[in-house]
Design an enzyme around this catalytic site. Structure first.
Site, PDB file in Angstrom:
ATOM      1  CE1 TYR A   1      -4.105   1.949   0.288  1.00  0.00           C
ATOM      2  CE2 TYR A   1      -2.961   2.992   2.295  1.00  0.00           C
ATOM      3  CZ  TYR A   1      -4.023   3.171   1.273  1.00  0.00           C
ATOM      4  OH  TYR A   1      -4.828   4.151   1.212  1.00  0.00           O
TER       5      TYR A   1
ATOM      6  CB  SER B   1       0.915  -5.802   2.366  1.00  0.00           C
ATOM      7  OG  SER B   1      -0.079  -5.053   3.128  1.00  0.00           O
ATOM      8  CD  GLN B   2      -1.825  -1.589  -2.654  1.00  0.00           C
ATOM      9  OE1 GLN B   2      -2.701  -0.791  -2.439  1.00  0.00           O
ATOM     10  NE2 GLN B   2      -0.491  -1.311  -3.148  1.00  0.00           N
TER      11      GLN B   2
ATOM     12  CG  ASP C   1      -0.949  -9.143   9.376  1.00  0.00           C
ATOM     13  OD1 ASP C   1      -0.831  -7.733   9.966  1.00  0.00           O
ATOM     14  OD2 ASP C   1      -0.830  -9.350   8.274  1.00  0.00           O
TER      15      ASP C   1
ATOM     16  CG  HIS D   1       7.416  -9.896   9.800  1.00  0.00           C
ATOM     17  ND1 HIS D   1       7.658 -11.335   9.784  1.00  0.00           N
ATOM     18  CD2 HIS D   1       7.195  -9.238  10.926  1.00  0.00           C
ATOM     19  CE1 HIS D   1       7.504 -11.475  11.159  1.00  0.00           C
ATOM     20  NE2 HIS D   1       7.529 -10.423  11.780  1.00  0.00           N
TER      21      HIS D   1
END
Length: 310
Positions: free
Chosen positions: A86, A169-170, A256, A286
């Protein structure tokens, strides 16, 4: 005591979900791609050639990327699109080309090298025009990654039967959405801590950004809650997952606080068939880095078979 694996997360799927995205991809691909590749000698090495790439995506926006290829070894190479997080900017993917891939690191609209037309900021992207799924900021962002696959597939040195997606993630979430929108083109996906999955549930499970952007928006505009929920249902990875044909490896950190592991388990369940899932206790966003990268490399090599050390 939370039990992320047992949590139930349901995302309503709009009746016109498939139609909306078919129309979106069609509108995007109707525009000439017009890719340009400029050799970057200062970024290249003795073993990897680096190129500054630009191409045309949704609404005519020019999108940037870095493209790297091995200097030696037998072509065609397997292709790999890497997708940024992101906030993060895409790295020059030299390491992947050292492993034998032709790699394209995409910088979707809003990233520093692609923000001349669209620049919502970070925070900002997650709630940009969030009350209308037609103009929501992520519409073009998702399609920029779809078109990155087309850029890679258009290269003569790339084996189009061996194109994978990689990101966390993104990048993990958009790997799943892109594989759903380009099922015929994608051979595998490595998705770490996938973001944009179980979006509304995530706003209740965490107080971390980026999901906190939605929570803050709804504090100011509580009457917009139904519109926000409707919009993000068109963009939720859980609704894309059933359309994915390629093998997907998901890896999660069980502590997370950015992308709650409940949402990672939910999108994994939504994928058809069997897919590897790696979980890492006492790991946050991570998701097992750096040691998980050995697992990622092995998974991609299994499905894309690069000439290692090319």
């Amino acid at each position: 005591m939370r039990d992320p694996e047992a949590a139930t997360i349901e995302v309503p799927r709009p009746a016109d979900f498939d139609e909306f995205w078919a129309e979106s991809v069609a509108a995007c691909t109707a525009l000439p791609l017009r890719p340009s590749f400029e050799y970057a000698p200062g970024l290249s090495t003795d073993t990897v050639a680096v190129y500054d790439v630009r191409y045309t995506s949704y609404q005519g926006v020019r999108v940037a990327a870095w493209y790297t290829t091995p200097r030696d070894g037998p072509a065609p190479y397997p292709g790999l699109v890497t997708i940024p997080g992101y906030i993060s900017e895409p790295d020059v993917p030299r390491r992947w080309s050292e492993l034998g891939y032709a790699a394209l690191a995409v910088a979707p609209r809003g990233k520093l090298r692609s923000n001349a037309v669209f620049d919502p900021g970070y925070p900002g992207l997650l709630t940009h025009n969030i009350v209308d799924h037609h103009t929501y900021g992520y519409r073009g962002f998702y399609l920029d990654v779809v078109r990155a696959v087309d850029v890679l597939a258009g290269r003569s040195e790339v084996d189009t039967s061996r194109i994978g997606l990689q990101g966390s993630s993104q990048g993990g979430g958009l790997g799943i959405t892109t594989a759903a929108l380009r099922p015929e083109a994608i051979a595998c996906v490595s998705a770490g801590a996938p973001y944009l999955c179980g979006i509304m549930a995530a706003t209740r499970l965490t107080r971390s950004y980026p999901y906190e952007e939605i929570t803050e928006y709804l504090r100011v505009h509580p009457d917009h809650a139904p519109l926000v929920a409707e919009t993000v249902s068109y963009y939720d990875g859980i609704n894309f997952a059933p359309k994915v044909r390629a093998p997907v490896m998901i890896y999660l950190g069980l502590e997370d606080d950015v992308c709650p592991p409940e949402t990672g388990f939910a999108v994994h369940r939504a994928l058809p068939g069997e897919h590897p899932l790696h979980t890492y206790p006492r790991c946050a966003h991570h998701a097992g880095l750096p040691r998980v990268m050995t697992v990622v490399e092995e998974f991609l090599a299994e499905h894309l078979a690069p000439e290692v050390g090319a």
